[in-house]
Enzyme design. Sequence first.
Site, PDB file in Angstrom:
ATOM      1  N   TRP A 104       0.781  -1.647  -0.130  1.00  0.00           N
ATOM      2  CA  TRP A 104      -0.392  -0.196   0.462  1.00  0.00           C
ATOM      3  C   TRP A 104       0.779   1.051  -0.052  1.00  0.00           C
ATOM      4  O   TRP A 104       0.289   2.493   0.153  1.00  0.00           O
ATOM      5  CB  TRP A 104      -1.027  -0.351   0.948  1.00  0.00           C
ATOM      6  CG  TRP A 104      -1.955  -1.099   1.426  1.00  0.00           C
ATOM      7  CD1 TRP A 104      -3.265  -1.187   0.737  1.00  0.00           C
ATOM      8  CD2 TRP A 104      -1.065  -2.327   1.904  1.00  0.00           C
ATOM      9  NE1 TRP A 104      -3.599  -2.594   1.319  1.00  0.00           N
ATOM     10  CE2 TRP A 104      -2.454  -3.631   1.449  1.00  0.00           C
ATOM     11  CE3 TRP A 104      -0.160  -2.815   2.643  1.00  0.00           C
ATOM     12  CZ2 TRP A 104      -2.314  -4.833   2.180  1.00  0.00           C
ATOM     13  CZ3 TRP A 104       0.081  -4.243   3.159  1.00  0.00           C
ATOM     14  CH2 TRP A 104      -1.074  -5.261   2.639  1.00  0.00           C
ATOM     15  N   ASP A 105       1.789   0.493  -0.383  1.00  0.00           N
ATOM     16  CA  ASP A 105       3.188   2.216  -0.056  1.00  0.00           C
ATOM     17  C   ASP A 105       2.875   3.013   1.111  1.00  0.00           C
ATOM     18  O   ASP A 105       2.641   4.060   1.344  1.00  0.00           O
ATOM     19  CB  ASP A 105       2.861   3.146  -1.261  1.00  0.00           C
ATOM     20  CG  ASP A 105       3.933   4.401  -1.019  1.00  0.00           C
ATOM     21  OD1 ASP A 105       4.803   3.793  -0.740  1.00  0.00           O
ATOM     22  OD2 ASP A 105       3.672   4.990  -2.549  1.00  0.00           O
TER      23      ASP A 105
END
Length: 796
Positions: free
Chosen positions: A463-464
């Site tokens: 998800w960064d």
Amino acid sequence: MENTIHPKRPWLIALLLLLIGLAMTIGGVWLTALGGSPFYLLAGIALLIDAGLAWRRHSAALWVMALILLATIIWSLYEVGFNFWQLEPRLVMVTVLGILLLLPWVRRKLFPVARAAGLALGITVVAAVLVMIFAATRPVGVSGTADFTARTQDAHDTSVPDSDWLYYGRTAHGDRFAPLDQINAGNVQNLKLAWSMRTGDTMQPGEDQGGTDAGHEFNFEDTPIKVDNTLYVCTGHSWVEAIDAATGKVNWKFNPNADTKADVYLACRGVSYYKAPEGTVTDCPERIIAPVLDARMMALNAKTGRLCQDFGDHGYVSLTQYLGHVPAGYHFVTSPPMVVNDRVILGGWIFDNRATNEPSGAVRAFNPINGQLIWAWDIGHNPENWTPGPNDELTRGTPNAWGVYTADPKLGLVYLPTGNATPDYYGGERRPFDEKYSSSTVALDINTGAPRWHFQNVHHDLWDFDVPVGPSLVDLPGPDGNPVPALVQTTKRGEFFMLNRETGQPIAPVEEKKVPQGAVPGDHTSPTQAFSVGMPSLAPKDLTERSLWGATLIDQMVCRIQFRNSVYQGQFTPPQLKNTIVYPAFDGVIDWHGASIDPTHKILIANANYIPFMVSLAPRGPAEQQGLVQKWNGSGNEPPVKGNFSPQYGTPYIGKVHPWLDPIGVPCNPPPWGTLTAIDLVKRQIIWQHPIGTTRDTGLFGTHTNVPLPTGIFNIGGNMVTKGGLVFIGATADDYLRAVDERTGKVVWKARLPAGGQATPMSYTVGGKQYIVIAAGGHAGLGTRSGDYVLAYALP
């Protein structure tokens, strides 16, 4: 007779009812078919009936509108209770329609005369208004008052003179606490602009937006440092300027002529200061060490601004050495190096979501005098800390550490916030050492680069959720009353991890909880993730259809349709081969700005953001056939990419990510969109929490004119806390610098900025006078006004 006197139909209101009714009916059919609320369909049909009655000039239109509004009130209270911002999109539009029908020049055209119908509609309109007024009076957030008498012993870090600000966070501890109280809650209302200067470095053509085709983000994110009587500032094109701290006069400026054509993010968050030990033979006994956006580092004489000839190659060190092939724009540094214990330590920004075999994310330490490499922390090498030779290459594609570092010089530890091995949204190609250190706080030995401990707050990050800033350090009372060396790590998730900074062990309990599963073929998900259950969390509640927002019923309905058409199982929903809602997302709840800490009263202050994103993956083969991305073997430079696609070379998929906004550019999640929160680190509870910022400068179509609704607004940039009991914060998209009472969270002063203040303020004294300084140059990603201002405020 009335038919003769009033022959005209109320065609305008009838047309308005028709258009709104059609939109809600069509959208309502779609939403109902997806299993969503049938209210929009029923309301749309009722509005179409009302449109027909109005066109026929039948007074039953008043009765029907009264019933629509009454039903809307009941439905709204059933769904969201007395939440003002949730009631606004549900009630305002229908209430306005009711008011329009009651206007004399509309009502007189309806037959037969129906005073009872008019009275009924009037009563429902008044009821709707009263419901909203009552909801508006209800408190938002958490109201409380900090008890300053509970802890009074001065505990601030004295390694830096109180009058100075030597690091991004004032000291290496990164607490952003100014031990100054000349400006305080009792006199801050008298604060005035003392001086203003302009750097001269402004946005250039093509630097208005992020993305590889849209241009390059030009941002002014700098927090100046102050040494003796001089401020040192860096700009979006890597200029460095020395400013007289009392007058704002420029003493010198230096432009390294950075080649930024390939960089998609143009920013410099700060520079670093180093003073050589007495007896050192050098032409620069005091030097400013600064990053340059074309992957260089430079050393400048702090007094003259000239390059230090004994540093690297006549003042420059290339940061691409030991990295092998570096495609244009794939590596640069935006954060100040950590200069501590005769080491210059830095990592860098690696172009997100591009490929699996990008340049190494290794962190390196250099000699501050000659610029020679002392050690590299390279997680793919055995041992991890080593000194590569001239022909060696650091392990490609490893997690990087791009944010501001913090350190404990006495413990000899530097604290790194790590990101992911690229790309961010697909992890099927990651190696064991990537998985070990990604999205972690890592403590390295300052002298040798050897890892002492690490704490991972996201496992197999898809998800960064990289850790964007080093932790803030603070000493806290232990169970026996003796101080415990602690740190608090902020995260994009809104979790706060409180660890012993010497050992890395949690001080506040951490629990592994089950999270959604189901990654795309070729990838996997971690069955659990770490949650800091012993600390308050600023993570948003999971979205539901009822919680979705919009400026009106129509765009709220569109958000509901998009919600039903997307994949969403709450936080940590893995990206899918269709639109996936990610919330919180890569912009974070708390991004690169981190939090500030009052070390005496043990209070943490954090400003937070709330905006969901849409992420989707798509098979590479069809995407390349359609020309969305081109084939690339990694040699040379990356070929152009259309739109906002992430090519993710080396994986089976391409990606796409964008904020989840409705058709008119309004977020689909409800306000507040920005908050400021105070947390008692001893009791581990929220003291107060309030929305921060308004919609004043977030008008439609990129305009900067809007009604200043107190929704809380998106913010980029940090806050600073002072001994005077004040929290100073720019950051917000409404272009203000605010002073907030640390005890209560109430705004006690604000100043309008000439450009966005997306930077962290700082404070110092010179000549016995305290100043508050902020860089105001805007942020292209946030859409605030661009400029080149440095502003200082002081008491008259």
